[in-house]
Design a protein around this motif. Structure first.
Motif, PDB file in Angstrom:
ATOM      1  N   GLU A  26      15.705   9.923  21.498  1.00  0.00           N
ATOM      2  CA  GLU A  26      16.692   8.926  21.032  1.00  0.00           C
ATOM      3  C   GLU A  26      15.913   8.497  19.632  1.00  0.00           C
ATOM      4  O   GLU A  26      16.778   7.631  18.776  1.00  0.00           O
ATOM      5  N   ASP A  27      14.931   8.975  19.032  1.00  0.00           N
ATOM      6  CA  ASP A  27      14.408   8.462  17.809  1.00  0.00           C
ATOM      7  C   ASP A  27      15.139   9.420  16.746  1.00  0.00           C
ATOM      8  O   ASP A  27      15.198  10.609  16.695  1.00  0.00           O
ATOM      9  N   ASP A  28      15.815   8.528  15.777  1.00  0.00           N
ATOM     10  CA  ASP A  28      16.450   9.004  14.626  1.00  0.00           C
ATOM     11  C   ASP A  28      15.506   9.420  13.423  1.00  0.00           C
ATOM     12  O   ASP A  28      16.059  10.299  12.531  1.00  0.00           O
ATOM     13  N   LEU A  29      14.112   9.114  13.719  1.00  0.00           N
ATOM     14  CA  LEU A  29      13.113   9.420  12.558  1.00  0.00           C
ATOM     15  C   LEU A  29      13.687   8.892  11.318  1.00  0.00           C
ATOM     16  O   LEU A  29      12.882   9.073  10.044  1.00  0.00           O
ATOM     17  N   ALA A  30      14.547   7.758  11.256  1.00  0.00           N
ATOM     18  CA  ALA A  30      14.637   7.039  10.041  1.00  0.00           C
ATOM     19  C   ALA A  30      13.612   6.266   9.307  1.00  0.00           C
ATOM     20  O   ALA A  30      13.414   6.113   8.124  1.00  0.00           O
ATOM     21  N   ASP A  31      12.494   5.967  10.109  1.00  0.00           N
ATOM     22  CA  ASP A  31      11.599   5.329   9.448  1.00  0.00           C
ATOM     23  C   ASP A  31      10.438   6.256   9.441  1.00  0.00           C
ATOM     24  O   ASP A  31       9.154   5.683   8.941  1.00  0.00           O
ATOM     25  N   PHE A  32      10.175   7.643   9.320  1.00  0.00           N
ATOM     26  CA  PHE A  32       9.263   8.424   9.367  1.00  0.00           C
ATOM     27  C   PHE A  32       8.772   8.035   7.820  1.00  0.00           C
ATOM     28  O   PHE A  32       7.446   8.058   7.708  1.00  0.00           O
ATOM     29  N   HIS A  33       9.340   8.103   6.774  1.00  0.00           N
ATOM     30  CA  HIS A  33       8.839   8.162   5.446  1.00  0.00           C
ATOM     31  C   HIS A  33       8.209   6.520   5.271  1.00  0.00           C
ATOM     32  O   HIS A  33       7.066   6.660   4.563  1.00  0.00           O
ATOM     33  N   LYS A  34       8.800   5.717   5.875  1.00  0.00           N
ATOM     34  CA  LYS A  34       8.032   4.254   5.723  1.00  0.00           C
ATOM     35  C   LYS A  34       6.680   4.274   6.576  1.00  0.00           C
ATOM     36  O   LYS A  34       5.898   3.710   5.874  1.00  0.00           O
ATOM     37  N   VAL A  35       6.706   4.707   7.442  1.00  0.00           N
ATOM     38  CA  VAL A  35       5.541   4.706   8.464  1.00  0.00           C
ATOM     39  C   VAL A  35       4.261   5.585   7.931  1.00  0.00           C
ATOM     40  O   VAL A  35       3.363   5.191   7.695  1.00  0.00           O
ATOM     41  N   VAL A  47       0.974  -1.176  -0.018  1.00  0.00           N
ATOM     42  CA  VAL A  47      -0.109   0.232   0.154  1.00  0.00           C
ATOM     43  C   VAL A  47       0.730   1.206  -0.156  1.00  0.00           C
ATOM     44  O   VAL A  47       0.192   2.451  -0.239  1.00  0.00           O
ATOM     45  N   ALA A  48       2.071   1.208   0.305  1.00  0.00           N
ATOM     46  CA  ALA A  48       3.130   2.354   0.206  1.00  0.00           C
ATOM     47  C   ALA A  48       3.284   2.620  -1.176  1.00  0.00           C
ATOM     48  O   ALA A  48       4.028   3.819  -1.402  1.00  0.00           O
ATOM     49  N   GLU A  49       3.079   1.961  -2.212  1.00  0.00           N
ATOM     50  CA  GLU A  49       2.971   2.237  -3.565  1.00  0.00           C
ATOM     51  C   GLU A  49       1.839   2.519  -4.277  1.00  0.00           C
ATOM     52  O   GLU A  49       0.916   1.518  -4.491  1.00  0.00           O
ATOM     53  N   PRO A  50       1.337   3.802  -4.260  1.00  0.00           N
ATOM     54  CA  PRO A  50      -0.219   3.845  -4.860  1.00  0.00           C
ATOM     55  C   PRO A  50      -0.444   3.071  -6.317  1.00  0.00           C
ATOM     56  O   PRO A  50      -1.698   2.795  -6.374  1.00  0.00           O
TER      57      PRO A  50
END
Length: 280
Positions: A108-117, A69-72
């Motif tokens: 401590e969150d590097d926000l590395a998964d922001f775009h994935k989430v 679903v991350a791919e429209p």
């Protein structure tokens, strides 16, 4: 024939993203039992195919379609495959979601998964609503159900990106409901709370899985302590709410957010001292 007509979703076609496990599987089972042809969309092929096969073996009608679903574009193909196979689409459940990496502290969150989430939890919901809505708008309307979370309603510590994504789903659902009502499309959201699913564990790496499971157990115990209703919530409880939104029983309901949480968002339990309350 009488039994078939009595089923709430007889003759309907439903898509459920993230339908191979947890809440999604529970909804797939409920919808199939109520007479709908169910399309299960997921990225876990073996599990999705197994659920579809199980539903078919039980006398239902089900199909698995691999969908990220991350791919429209994949959601567009999912809707097209559903319409090509079953002749229409009446119910779209945007259920697929991920928790994101667990951090004990936001600093401590590097926000590395922001775009994935956000791609899964928000973009997937928006694209699913849009593409299902495009079909429904020219075929008599329908019902779109978006899965959010009580984490999108109540503020709290931990999983901040997840909370932000689920809060965005709520605002988007209400906005889409206003716009799509013109076409007879109802858009509602369900906000589960403290329903045991594999969602959180799936966000942990092998090295910290034990720590995450311990952390999750603590969170769930706190939620149990604060929850007014003491019975445990289940995927079936969420599926019953989804059935209501999917059926004609909710034909005058749109733009709502329904918590399925045992009363958690209503407020914490007030623990009595056991002493009588004096009269005024």
């Amino acid at each position: 024939m009488a039994a078939e007509l009595a089923r709430d979703l007889a003759g309907k076609v439903a898509v459920i993203t993230g339908g191979s496990s947890g809440i999604g599987k529970g909804m797939a089972e409920k919808f199939a039992a109520e007479g709908a042809a169910v399309v299960i969309a997921d990225i876990v092929d073996d599990r999705g195919e197994a659920v579809a096969a199980e539903l078919n073996d039980q006398g239902g009608t089900a199909l698995f379609v691999h969908t990220d679903v991350a791919e429209p574009a994949q959601i567009g193909r999912l809707v097209a495959a559903t319409v090509d196979t079953f002749g229409g689409l009446d119910i779209m459940v945007n259920n697929a979601g991920i928790s994101g990496t667990m951090h004990r502290k936001f600093l401590e969150d590097d926000l590395a998964d922001f775009h994935k989430v956000l791609s899964v939890n928000l973009l997937g919901v928006m694209a699913g609503t849009r593409d299902a809505g495009r079909h429904m708008s020219t075929h008599g309307g329908g019902s779109i159900i978006n899965l959010t979370s009580i984490g999108g309603i109540q503020a709290g510590g931990g999983v901040q990106t997840y909370r932000a994504s689920k809060a965005a789903v709520i605002q988007f659902t209400k906005s889409a409901a206003i716009e799509l009502a013109y076409y007879g499309i109802r858009v509602n959201a369900i906000a589960p709370g403290n329903i045991p699913t594999p969602l959180l564990k799936s966000s942990a790496s092998d090295e910290n899985r034990a720590a995450v499971e311990e952390f999750e157990a603590g969170i769930r115990q706190t939620m149990r302590d604060d929850r007014p209703l003491k019975r445990e919530g289940t995927a079936e409880d969420v599926a019953e709410a989804a059935l209501y939104f999917a059926s004609d029983k909710s034909r005058y309901v749109t733009g709502t957010v329904l918590p399925i949480d045992g009363g958690t968002v209503a407020g914490k339990v007030i623990r009595s001292s056991g002493k009588p309350i004096p009269a005024n």
